[in-house]
Design a protein around this motif. Sequence first.
Motif, mmCIF file in Angstrom:
data_model
loop_
_atom_site.group_PDB
_atom_site.id
_atom_site.type_symbol
_atom_site.label_atom_id
_atom_site.label_comp_id
_atom_site.label_asym_id
_atom_site.label_seq_id
_atom_site.Cartn_x
_atom_site.Cartn_y
_atom_site.Cartn_z
ATOM 1 N N GLY A 128 5.854 8.372 14.351
ATOM 2 C CA GLY A 128 4.765 7.509 14.799
ATOM 3 C C GLY A 128 3.605 7.342 13.849
ATOM 4 N N LEU A 129 3.404 8.301 12.939
ATOM 5 C CA LEU A 129 2.296 8.185 11.989
ATOM 6 C C LEU A 129 2.691 7.274 10.833
ATOM 7 N N LEU A 130 1.730 6.494 10.383
ATOM 8 C CA LEU A 130 1.966 5.635 9.224
ATOM 9 C C LEU A 130 1.976 6.484 7.961
ATOM 10 N N THR A 131 2.984 6.300 7.117
ATOM 11 C CA THR A 131 3.034 6.989 5.832
ATOM 12 C C THR A 131 2.407 6.101 4.759
ATOM 13 N N GLN A 132 2.170 6.663 3.576
ATOM 14 C CA GLN A 132 1.553 5.857 2.519
ATOM 15 C C GLN A 132 2.441 4.649 2.230
ATOM 16 N N PRO A 133 1.892 3.440 2.359
ATOM 17 C CA PRO A 133 2.697 2.231 2.146
ATOM 18 C C PRO A 133 3.285 2.166 0.744
ATOM 19 N N HIS A 134 4.490 1.594 0.661
ATOM 20 C CA HIS A 134 5.175 1.487 -0.633
ATOM 21 C C HIS A 134 4.669 0.299 -1.451
ATOM 22 N N LYS A 135 4.206 -0.749 -0.776
ATOM 23 C CA LYS A 135 3.789 -1.942 -1.512
ATOM 24 C C LYS A 135 2.404 -1.722 -2.111
ATOM 25 N N ILE A 136 2.313 -1.890 -3.421
ATOM 26 C CA ILE A 136 1.055 -1.678 -4.149
ATOM 27 C C ILE A 136 0.566 -3.018 -4.696
ATOM 28 N N SER A 137 -0.698 -3.310 -4.487
ATOM 29 C CA SER A 137 -1.287 -4.543 -5.014
ATOM 30 C C SER A 137 -2.525 -4.201 -5.822
ATOM 31 N N THR A 138 -2.719 -4.955 -6.900
ATOM 32 C CA THR A 138 -3.947 -4.815 -7.686
ATOM 33 C C THR A 138 -4.815 -6.046 -7.455
ATOM 34 N N LEU A 139 -6.103 -5.825 -7.223
ATOM 35 C CA LEU A 139 -7.017 -6.901 -6.853
ATOM 36 C C LEU A 139 -8.246 -6.913 -7.744
ATOM 37 N N GLU A 140 -8.804 -8.110 -7.900
ATOM 38 C CA GLU A 140 -10.088 -8.250 -8.562
ATOM 39 C C GLU A 140 -11.197 -7.902 -7.576
ATOM 40 N N ARG A 141 -12.406 -7.716 -8.078
ATOM 41 C CA ARG A 141 -13.525 -7.347 -7.220
ATOM 42 C C ARG A 141 -13.784 -8.400 -6.151
ATOM 43 N N ALA A 142 -13.649 -9.681 -6.501
ATOM 44 C CA ALA A 142 -13.887 -10.732 -5.516
ATOM 45 C C ALA A 142 -12.869 -10.671 -4.380
ATOM 46 N N GLN A 143 -11.614 -10.329 -4.698
ATOM 47 C CA GLN A 143 -10.586 -10.221 -3.663
ATOM 48 C C GLN A 143 -10.818 -9.021 -2.751
ATOM 49 N N MET A 144 -11.491 -8.001 -3.276
ATOM 50 C CA MET A 144 -11.710 -6.783 -2.503
ATOM 51 C C MET A 144 -12.611 -7.026 -1.309
#
Length: 383
Positions: free
Chosen positions: A221-237
């Motif tokens: 039931g607990l969420l584990t660390q997601p596998h999908k990794i994304s890199t974002l710019e400061r504006a997207q954050m």
Amino acid sequence: MNTNQIPRSTLAILDAEEGKKRLTEDVLALADALAQSTGQTILCVPDGLMYRGVGVEPLVREALVASGRLKGVLAVPGGMIFPNTMMDTDVLVLTSSNMDGSKVRMLDLSHPIFSGRTVRGRPEILPGTNWARYLEESTATDETFAKDVSLEEIKEKDFILSINRYLLPPAAVALEGFLERSRTIELQDAVELIRPLSLGKAEDGEFTIFEASPADVSQHGLLTQPHKISTLERAQMRKARNQRLLPGDVILSVKGTIGTASLVPADAPTSDEDGFWTAGQSFMILRPKRGGVSGVVLYEYLANPTVVEALRTLAGGSAIQSIAIKDLKAFRVPIPSEEEAERAELTFKQRQERHAQIEAILAEIEAERTSSWPSRELNRDMP
């Protein structure tokens, strides 16, 4: 693609005389049945035709209901009529054009009074079963497998003819009884609903975040660390921060695989520097409001198999099923007593401790296996 050999009366029902619309054999068969004004017609079609919004499928369903000739929809489980496929099908019974029916009899042929399971798990018609009898009886009384639905109700549901939008499955009946005995509120009053948006990504972004998918939900039931990794710019954050996951949040899949729930653990990172977690667009983030039900209590409710099945009856759509936000907001949540809530929290904690013990034992077993022959020698020689 060539409609020259199809009768114009059939094409007119689909408004497809110009030949610009994509037609399938299932749609054409139903339209051709509507074009024949005499006698009774029985068609077997894929279940998808009853709810999809692709091409002219919604149009032919509307024409079918408007004709007043639809007498019954018999939902057949996969493998019963066509043993080589497990695709669900529906048997449509159309009367002659002068009958002008005001109601449609819905029958669920997967119900135990109609069918049983073979040794290989396929549904099989029970001996002595008479579908026509249940179609002809004056009234349908047991709404777990039969219901008379008015044309007005079908119109209100946008001419969707899937019987799970009208019949009450056993899970829904059980849940309704439970909620009637409980103090309840709507989900929108219990939580803040946050719909994840597409964030995009930057190849050389300076921030890293982790986006959860249903595959990241653990069995306990607990969420584990997601596998999908994304890199974002400061504006997207700035947009990403609005949908970051916080400890105690519950995520619920409302698109595709309906009803998967998970609790965000207490050690989930929340800062920009650590790379916080967010949820994919198939999820809805449910953030418990202060003074209301806790994340654990909410998770225990939403993850219950009966509740999951009831949630799935709310799903609709074309190729990909989804729950409308208005239906999700109105979904009822029971408010447990203080004692019941404490017990749920304690039970959840004890269950997680047991899962941790099991995982530790499994790790020891795997370590013993890899340290003995032949794994020890093979692993040593691996490049």
